[in-house]
Design a protein around this motif. Structure first.
Motif, mmCIF file in Angstrom:
data_model
loop_
_atom_site.group_PDB
_atom_site.id
_atom_site.type_symbol
_atom_site.label_atom_id
_atom_site.label_comp_id
_atom_site.label_asym_id
_atom_site.label_seq_id
_atom_site.Cartn_x
_atom_site.Cartn_y
_atom_site.Cartn_z
ATOM 1 N N THR A 25 1.082 -1.366 0.407
ATOM 2 C CA THR A 25 -0.030 -0.011 0.031
ATOM 3 C C THR A 25 1.091 1.134 0.023
ATOM 4 O OG1 THR A 25 -1.796 -1.275 1.325
ATOM 5 C CG2 THR A 25 -1.960 0.980 1.201
ATOM 6 N N TYR A 28 1.272 7.513 0.776
ATOM 7 C CA TYR A 28 0.483 8.248 0.945
ATOM 8 C C TYR A 28 -0.822 7.837 1.108
ATOM 9 C CZ TYR A 28 -1.656 12.284 -1.032
ATOM 10 O OH TYR A 28 -2.795 13.867 -1.173
ATOM 11 N N SER A 29 -1.007 6.600 0.704
ATOM 12 C CA SER A 29 -2.838 6.289 0.741
ATOM 13 C C SER A 29 -2.773 6.063 2.404
ATOM 14 C CB SER A 29 -2.934 4.817 -0.318
ATOM 15 O OG SER A 29 -2.929 5.718 -1.761
ATOM 16 N N GLU A 30 -1.679 5.015 2.684
ATOM 17 C CA GLU A 30 -1.639 5.222 4.044
ATOM 18 C C GLU A 30 -1.799 6.141 5.034
ATOM 19 O OE1 GLU A 30 0.537 0.650 5.142
ATOM 20 O OE2 GLU A 30 1.561 2.555 4.733
ATOM 21 N N ARG A 32 -3.226 8.847 4.012
ATOM 22 C CA ARG A 32 -4.866 9.621 3.539
ATOM 23 C C ARG A 32 -5.503 8.674 4.292
ATOM 24 N NH1 ARG A 32 -6.368 9.592 -2.221
ATOM 25 N NH2 ARG A 32 -8.194 10.608 -1.847
ATOM 26 N N SER A 62 -10.944 3.423 6.463
ATOM 27 C CA SER A 62 -10.849 4.440 5.811
ATOM 28 C C SER A 62 -11.196 5.599 7.091
ATOM 29 C CB SER A 62 -12.575 4.801 5.145
ATOM 30 O OG SER A 62 -13.637 5.015 5.969
ATOM 31 N N GLU A 115 -11.245 1.400 -5.009
ATOM 32 C CA GLU A 115 -10.182 2.514 -5.524
ATOM 33 C C GLU A 115 -10.707 4.030 -4.667
ATOM 34 O OE1 GLU A 115 -9.368 4.064 -9.665
ATOM 35 O OE2 GLU A 115 -11.784 4.680 -9.132
ATOM 36 N N LEU A 116 -9.688 4.107 -3.653
ATOM 37 C CA LEU A 116 -9.388 5.772 -3.254
ATOM 38 C C LEU A 116 -9.607 7.246 -4.515
ATOM 39 C CD1 LEU A 116 -9.271 7.051 -0.330
ATOM 40 C CD2 LEU A 116 -6.546 6.722 -0.684
ATOM 41 N N HIS A 118 -9.050 10.313 -5.960
ATOM 42 C CA HIS A 118 -7.895 11.062 -5.932
ATOM 43 C C HIS A 118 -8.509 12.729 -4.920
ATOM 44 C CE1 HIS A 118 -5.128 8.536 -8.539
ATOM 45 N NE2 HIS A 118 -6.468 8.898 -9.514
#
Length: 120
Positions: A25, A28-30, A32, A62, A115-116, A118
């Protein structure tokens, strides 16, 4: 004897942060999702639960303010970029650390991905 080398230390720290924790993962996604990008046990994972014979519940980590798309395909060999947009723009729950959706089981085999979305 060890000699302090500040530029080398910060370069190694930068590489560690850049490479992350190896959990597949991206960091940056982690961040967020309020997950720990340096902890390999803290990662994005989708769980699925079947209720009876007609409902599939998907749940994933989330954070408030985020939105997600549920993607779907009948064929796992298709590239993810070609999967159907099954449910767009699902807002994260503002009070919980996970979001879930219930999907009807319609008889045909389907595969799902989250899908996260943007940043806007």
């Amino acid at each position: 004897m060890f000699q302090w080398d500040a530029p080398a230390y910060f370069y190694l720290l930068f590489l560690l942060l850049l490479m992350g924790d190896g959990d597949h993962t991206d960091d940056y996604s982690e961040l967020r999702l309020h997950l720990d990008p340096l902890d390999s046990t803290s990662f994005f994972a989708l769980s699925a639960d079947v209720s009876g014979t007609d409902t599939l519940t998907l749940e994933w980590p989330s954070a408030p303010g985020l939105s997600f798309n549920v993607l779907s395909s009948a064929d796992l060999s298709e590239p993810l970029s070609e999967w159907d947009l099954y449910l767009p723009g699902i807002a994260a729950d503002e009070t919980l650390s996970a979001t879930s959706v219930e999907l009807p089981i319609l008889g045909e085999r389907r595969f799902f991905a989250i899908e996260l979305q943007h940043d806007e």
